[in-house]
Design a protein around this motif. Sequence first.
Motif, PDB file in Angstrom:
ATOM      1  N   LEU A   1      57.900-102.642  45.626  1.00 45.89           N
ATOM      2  CA  LEU A   1      58.221-102.943  47.018  1.00 45.89           C
ATOM      3  C   LEU A   1      57.085-102.520  47.937  1.00 45.89           C
ATOM      4  O   LEU A   1      56.516-101.439  47.783  1.00 45.89           O
ATOM      5  N   VAL A   2      56.763-103.379  48.897  1.00 45.60           N
ATOM      6  CA  VAL A   2      55.820-103.066  49.960  1.00 45.60           C
ATOM      7  C   VAL A   2      56.531-103.295  51.294  1.00 45.60           C
ATOM      8  O   VAL A   2      57.242-104.301  51.452  1.00 45.60           O
ATOM      9  N   ILE A   3      56.362-102.360  52.236  1.00 44.76           N
ATOM     10  CA  ILE A   3      56.988-102.482  53.556  1.00 44.76           C
ATOM     11  C   ILE A   3      55.881-102.678  54.591  1.00 44.76           C
ATOM     12  O   ILE A   3      54.974-101.853  54.708  1.00 44.76           O
ATOM     13  N   LEU A   4      55.966-103.785  55.329  1.00 42.88           N
ATOM     14  CA  LEU A   4      54.939-104.137  56.298  1.00 42.88           C
ATOM     15  C   LEU A   4      55.470-104.059  57.723  1.00 42.88           C
ATOM     16  O   LEU A   4      56.612-104.432  57.992  1.00 42.88           O
ATOM     17  N   ASP A   5      54.607-103.616  58.627  1.00 41.32           N
ATOM     18  CA  ASP A   5      54.842-103.815  60.050  1.00 41.32           C
ATOM     19  C   ASP A   5      54.634-105.311  60.334  1.00 41.32           C
ATOM     20  O   ASP A   5      54.049-106.031  59.508  1.00 41.32           O
ATOM     21  N   ARG A   6      55.096-105.782  61.480  1.00 35.41           N
ATOM     22  CA  ARG A   6      54.926-107.206  61.796  1.00 35.41           C
ATOM     23  C   ARG A   6      53.770-107.424  62.782  1.00 35.41           C
ATOM     24  O   ARG A   6      52.688-107.819  62.405  1.00 35.41           O
ATOM     25  N   ASP A   7      54.007-107.125  64.075  1.00 33.65           N
ATOM     26  CA  ASP A   7      53.017-107.425  65.111  1.00 33.65           C
ATOM     27  C   ASP A   7      51.761-106.576  64.926  1.00 33.65           C
ATOM     28  O   ASP A   7      51.819-105.352  64.865  1.00 33.65           O
TER      29      ASP A   7
END
Length: 198
Positions: A5-11
């Motif tokens: 799993l990788v968790i990304l910010d968006r903006d």
Amino acid sequence: MQTKLVILDRDGTINQDSDDYVKSADEWIPMPGALEAIARLNHAGWHVAVASNQSGLGRGLFDVAALNAMHTKMHKLLAAVGGRIDAVFYCPHSPEETCNCRKPLPGLFEQIGERYGTDLSGVHTVGDTLRDLQAGASAGCTTHLVLTGKGERLKGKTLPAEFPIGTQVHADLSAFADWLLAQPEPASKAHKTGVKTV
């Protein structure tokens, strides 16, 4: 076996950021190479989730329908390059509201851990601001800063001391994907030449 799993910010990480907030699908413009980077991670077996502060909702700058339209565009553009984001977790609150989900607090990350039924210790999280990484670090994640969005201000500079210890710095999301895909697989993975498990 733990979910990859990788968790990304968006903006500022996946799409271009704006000091005036990204308020519509037309204003949602992907960073060069970011969607392709997500697709490459997917093809290597990684699940991708997004954790994003969206205080523009709480401030009344756009509504949930507009946010959904942005994410519909994101998912369509990703599908076109063979990628996908499993789920988008966002905080709709303004800074004045008391919540646990607005980064730098870890609420969004805790929700993601519950969704996947996994401990987030060592899970990679990527963002362009200090608060993105503070939230991830509070949940046990390994932190990565991209020098896009607000992270551009740190180009060529030493990382300030308040960033989580061990934070790695990458030019952009594509450079992070290159780094991650070059890492050795965990030892628990069965060898291709080994006994086939059923």
